[in-house]
Design a protein around this motif. Structure first.
Motif, PDB file in Angstrom:
ATOM      1  N   VAL A  90       0.853  -1.185   0.000  1.00  0.00           N
ATOM      2  CA  VAL A  90       0.000   0.000   0.000  1.00  0.00           C
ATOM      3  C   VAL A  90       0.888   1.234   0.000  1.00  0.00           C
ATOM      4  O   VAL A  90       1.810   1.345   0.814  1.00  0.00           O
ATOM      5  CB  VAL A  90      -0.929   0.038   1.229  1.00  0.00           C
ATOM      6  CG1 VAL A  90      -1.900   1.224   1.114  1.00  0.00           C
ATOM      7  CG2 VAL A  90      -1.691  -1.256   1.375  1.00  0.00           C
ATOM      8  N   VAL A  91       0.615   2.147  -0.917  1.00  0.00           N
ATOM      9  CA  VAL A  91       1.304   3.433  -0.956  1.00  0.00           C
ATOM     10  C   VAL A  91       0.380   4.476  -0.333  1.00  0.00           C
ATOM     11  O   VAL A  91      -0.755   4.653  -0.779  1.00  0.00           O
ATOM     12  CB  VAL A  91       1.672   3.818  -2.400  1.00  0.00           C
ATOM     13  CG1 VAL A  91       2.211   5.243  -2.464  1.00  0.00           C
ATOM     14  CG2 VAL A  91       2.702   2.835  -2.959  1.00  0.00           C
ATOM     15  N   VAL A  92       0.847   5.136   0.716  1.00  0.00           N
ATOM     16  CA  VAL A  92       0.042   6.102   1.469  1.00  0.00           C
ATOM     17  C   VAL A  92       0.584   7.494   1.188  1.00  0.00           C
ATOM     18  O   VAL A  92       1.721   7.814   1.562  1.00  0.00           O
ATOM     19  CB  VAL A  92       0.065   5.794   2.975  1.00  0.00           C
ATOM     20  CG1 VAL A  92      -0.859   6.743   3.721  1.00  0.00           C
ATOM     21  CG2 VAL A  92      -0.328   4.344   3.236  1.00  0.00           C
ATOM     22  N   GLU A  93      -0.232   8.325   0.531  1.00  0.00           N
ATOM     23  CA  GLU A  93       0.224   9.656   0.135  1.00  0.00           C
ATOM     24  C   GLU A  93      -0.298  10.718   1.086  1.00  0.00           C
ATOM     25  O   GLU A  93      -1.500  10.806   1.351  1.00  0.00           O
ATOM     26  CB  GLU A  93      -0.223   9.974  -1.288  1.00  0.00           C
ATOM     27  CG  GLU A  93       0.223  11.357  -1.755  1.00  0.00           C
ATOM     28  CD  GLU A  93       0.026  11.609  -3.235  1.00  0.00           C
ATOM     29  OE1 GLU A  93       0.262  12.759  -3.682  1.00  0.00           O
ATOM     30  OE2 GLU A  93      -0.370  10.669  -3.957  1.00  0.00           O
ATOM     31  N   TRP A  94       0.611  11.558   1.549  1.00  0.00           N
ATOM     32  CA  TRP A  94       0.250  12.756   2.314  1.00  0.00           C
ATOM     33  C   TRP A  94      -0.236  13.776   1.300  1.00  0.00           C
ATOM     34  O   TRP A  94       0.557  14.360   0.563  1.00  0.00           O
ATOM     35  CB  TRP A  94       1.478  13.261   3.063  1.00  0.00           C
ATOM     36  CG  TRP A  94       1.250  14.396   4.007  1.00  0.00           C
ATOM     37  CD1 TRP A  94       0.710  15.612   3.715  1.00  0.00           C
ATOM     38  CD2 TRP A  94       1.590  14.437   5.404  1.00  0.00           C
ATOM     39  NE1 TRP A  94       0.676  16.411   4.823  1.00  0.00           N
ATOM     40  CE2 TRP A  94       1.216  15.715   5.880  1.00  0.00           C
ATOM     41  CE3 TRP A  94       2.166  13.541   6.288  1.00  0.00           C
ATOM     42  CZ2 TRP A  94       1.410  16.111   7.201  1.00  0.00           C
ATOM     43  CZ3 TRP A  94       2.360  13.927   7.603  1.00  0.00           C
ATOM     44  CH2 TRP A  94       1.983  15.194   8.061  1.00  0.00           C
ATOM     45  N   LEU A  95      -1.538  13.979   1.194  1.00  0.00           N
ATOM     46  CA  LEU A  95      -2.096  14.834   0.156  1.00  0.00           C
ATOM     47  C   LEU A  95      -1.558  16.256   0.285  1.00  0.00           C
ATOM     48  O   LEU A  95      -1.473  16.820   1.368  1.00  0.00           O
ATOM     49  CB  LEU A  95      -3.617  14.822   0.219  1.00  0.00           C
ATOM     50  CG  LEU A  95      -4.270  13.471  -0.114  1.00  0.00           C
ATOM     51  CD1 LEU A  95      -5.779  13.534   0.102  1.00  0.00           C
ATOM     52  CD2 LEU A  95      -3.950  13.021  -1.539  1.00  0.00           C
ATOM     53  N   ASN A  96      -1.208  16.833  -0.850  1.00  0.00           N
ATOM     54  CA  ASN A  96      -0.613  18.161  -0.906  1.00  0.00           C
ATOM     55  C   ASN A  96      -1.682  19.237  -0.746  1.00  0.00           C
ATOM     56  O   ASN A  96      -2.744  19.152  -1.359  1.00  0.00           O
ATOM     57  CB  ASN A  96       0.107  18.327  -2.249  1.00  0.00           C
ATOM     58  CG  ASN A  96       0.866  19.624  -2.359  1.00  0.00           C
ATOM     59  OD1 ASN A  96       0.282  20.696  -2.415  1.00  0.00           O
ATOM     60  ND2 ASN A  96       2.174  19.526  -2.408  1.00  0.00           N
ATOM     61  N   VAL A  97      -1.405  20.257   0.072  1.00  0.00           N
ATOM     62  CA  VAL A  97      -2.381  21.325   0.298  1.00  0.00           C
ATOM     63  C   VAL A  97      -1.821  22.701  -0.040  1.00  0.00           C
ATOM     64  O   VAL A  97      -2.317  23.722   0.440  1.00  0.00           O
ATOM     65  CB  VAL A  97      -2.920  21.312   1.746  1.00  0.00           C
ATOM     66  CG1 VAL A  97      -3.696  20.043   2.035  1.00  0.00           C
ATOM     67  CG2 VAL A  97      -1.789  21.507   2.755  1.00  0.00           C
ATOM     68  N   SER A  98      -0.803  22.765  -0.906  1.00  0.00           N
ATOM     69  CA  SER A  98      -0.224  24.057  -1.261  1.00  0.00           C
ATOM     70  C   SER A  98      -1.252  24.987  -1.883  1.00  0.00           C
ATOM     71  O   SER A  98      -1.157  26.209  -1.738  1.00  0.00           O
ATOM     72  CB  SER A  98       0.946  23.870  -2.230  1.00  0.00           C
ATOM     73  OG  SER A  98       1.990  23.153  -1.619  1.00  0.00           O
TER      74      SER A  98
END
Length: 463
Positions: A90-98
């Motif tokens: 499983v690849v867990v991405e920290w969603l970008n909020v820029s």
């Protein structure tokens, strides 16, 4: 490991509201790939941290717990429809909020590899993705989850970015040992890899240096396109570096600590070498470090922080979600159109082999720099670094340095005279691309299937 117990639960959100799809729904055709996209809420009590002693450039950053708060956020899941296709990772991405909203940047760069059997989970780890109500550079319609669809996301509650690191840890834990609804529908999870790009990459660096050894959730960490520093423990990106009342918000230059028990893979473009940090001491070049048995760094020649590949995926995604936004389609023809996605997909495949089989990726020479600048060849392409066919058999000058749009680099077509000099024979470029592909595939910087596609494309492209 921290003594606090992780208290969390997962459940299915309401599908009510004016929008019939989850926020951040991808424009990539998941159905054709045999994938499902689903959404879950994650709730619990999160812990915040503060610095506990000095934070230095070596990345050995001690922290201590400083508070707790309830939260409720969301997980976006993409997984194979057929469980038999799942490869256990499983690849867990920290969603970008820029941009003030959740963006799955690394899914866009990695999806060619991800859709070969991985599961992917995007985490709304930061407050802006949940709570923002306007002011996005994408336009006034781009808002956070609660403002975008109050009926669906109204129950969410984010207490602030000081709790983001523990929220991310709890998200990773929930995939191995779900409590409540199972986000992965019973898939047998063997390995979990954390990833983040740009602003999220700075968070990934801080997570690796300050949090991982205490929480021990992830089997590997990918830090994609960071500057020379990490993010603060609280809110913000760490740009610019300012001393706050409780000490420095960020450390620069910041390297990956060398005592980690899991691999860390850094992927860097030309933009981060000098531009993204803003000053030489905050640049990635200032934070360079040798490879070790647990650290790899690939600097991609001819690549930019955000490029045409990413915009081609994100622009239709943005317009589907928000309607009228800034016209990103207008800049696609002029920004960098290098082969970053192909290298990032190869890096993910190599990372999985590193995590699963213990086989470390190849090391790569850094991009050559001199006196605070990238050294370039006579065609304007960077010297050194991970070499793609786009820079080894060029038809354009590819830069990650800002020309038209900040952080997006540029593509400048070589003139006809130069192309005729480079490729005098009718099949000259095909031969050059084939040779470049062979070198990159052999080194592990390209997947075989991507190399084959690039050779095929060279046969039909016009010089």
């Amino acid at each position: 490991m921290f003594l606090h117990a992780r208290r969390f639960d997962t459940d299915n959100p309401s599908t009510a509201g004016v929008h019939g799809t989850p926020a951040t729904a991808t424009s990539v055709d998941l159905t054709a790939a045999g994938y499902l996209e689903q959404e879950f809420f994650l709730s619990g009590t999160a812990t915040s941290y503060r610095e506990d002693g000095d934070w230095g450039p070596d990345g050995r950053w001690p922290v201590t717990e400083s508070g707790q708060a309830p939260y409720r956020t969301r997980l976006l899941v993409r997984r194979p429809a057929d469980p038999a296709r799942f490869n256990g990772t499983v690849v867990v991405e920290w969603l970008n909020v820029s941009g003030g909203v959740d963006v799955d940047v690394d899914f866009g760069y990695m999806h060619a590899e991800l859709l070969q059997g991985y599961a992917w989970v995007g985490v709304s780890a930061q407050a802006a993705g949940v709570n923002s109500t306007g002011g996005s550079p994408l336009g006034p319609a781009a808002v956070g989850l609660k403002a975008w669809n109050p009926q669906r996301y109204g129950p969410l509650h984010h207490p602030g970015d000081a709790y983001s690191y523990d929220i991310f840890s709890q998200a990773g834990t929930s995939l191995r040992a779900p409590r409540g609804a199972d986000p992965l529908a019973g898939l047998d999870v063997e390995h979990v890899i954390a990833v983040g790009q740009s602003q999220s990459a700075m968070r990934m660096l801080t997570y690796a240096n300050a949090i991982h050894l205490h929480d021990e959730v992830f089997d590997g960490i990918v830090v994609h396109s960071r500057a020379g520093f990490g993010a603060p423990l609280g809110s913000g990106t760490g740009i610019p570096a300012l001393d706050g009342p409780d000490g420095p918000d960020v450390v620069s230059p910041a390297r990956v600590r060398t005592d980690l028990d899991v691999p860390v893979f850094q992927i860097v473009t030309e933009t981060e070498l000098f531009e993204l940090g803003g000053t030489p001491e905050r640049s990635f070049v200032a934070a360079r470090q040798p490879d070790t048995d647990r650290i790899r760094t690939w600097e991609i020649a001819g690549a930019a922080h955000s490029d045409a590949h990413s915009l081609r995926i994100l622009y239709p995604q943005y317009t589907a979600q928000f309607g009228t936004i800034r016209d990103l389609a207008a800049v696609v023809p002029i920004v960098n159109d290098g082969q970053q996605a192909e290298v990032v997909s190869a890096a993910l495949r190599a990372m999985r082999a590193w995590v699963v089989d213990g086989v470390a990726p190849a090391s790569a020479e850094p991009i050559e720099t001199r006196s605070g600048a990238i050294v370039r060849d006579r065609h304007g392409n960077a010297v050194g670094g991970v070499r793609t066919p786009a820079v080894e058999a060029p038809v354009a000058s590819l830069t990650g340095e800002s020309v038209h749009v900040p952080n997006n680099g540029a593509t400048v077509r070589l003139d006809a005279e130069t192309l005729a000099e480079l490729y005098p024979a009718p099949d000259g470029r095909v031969a050059a691309v084939t040779a470049a592909v062979d070198r990159a595939v052999t080194a592990g910087f390209l997947r075989f299937e991507d190399g084959r596609a690039l050779v095929s494309e060279s046969r039909t492209s016009q010089l």
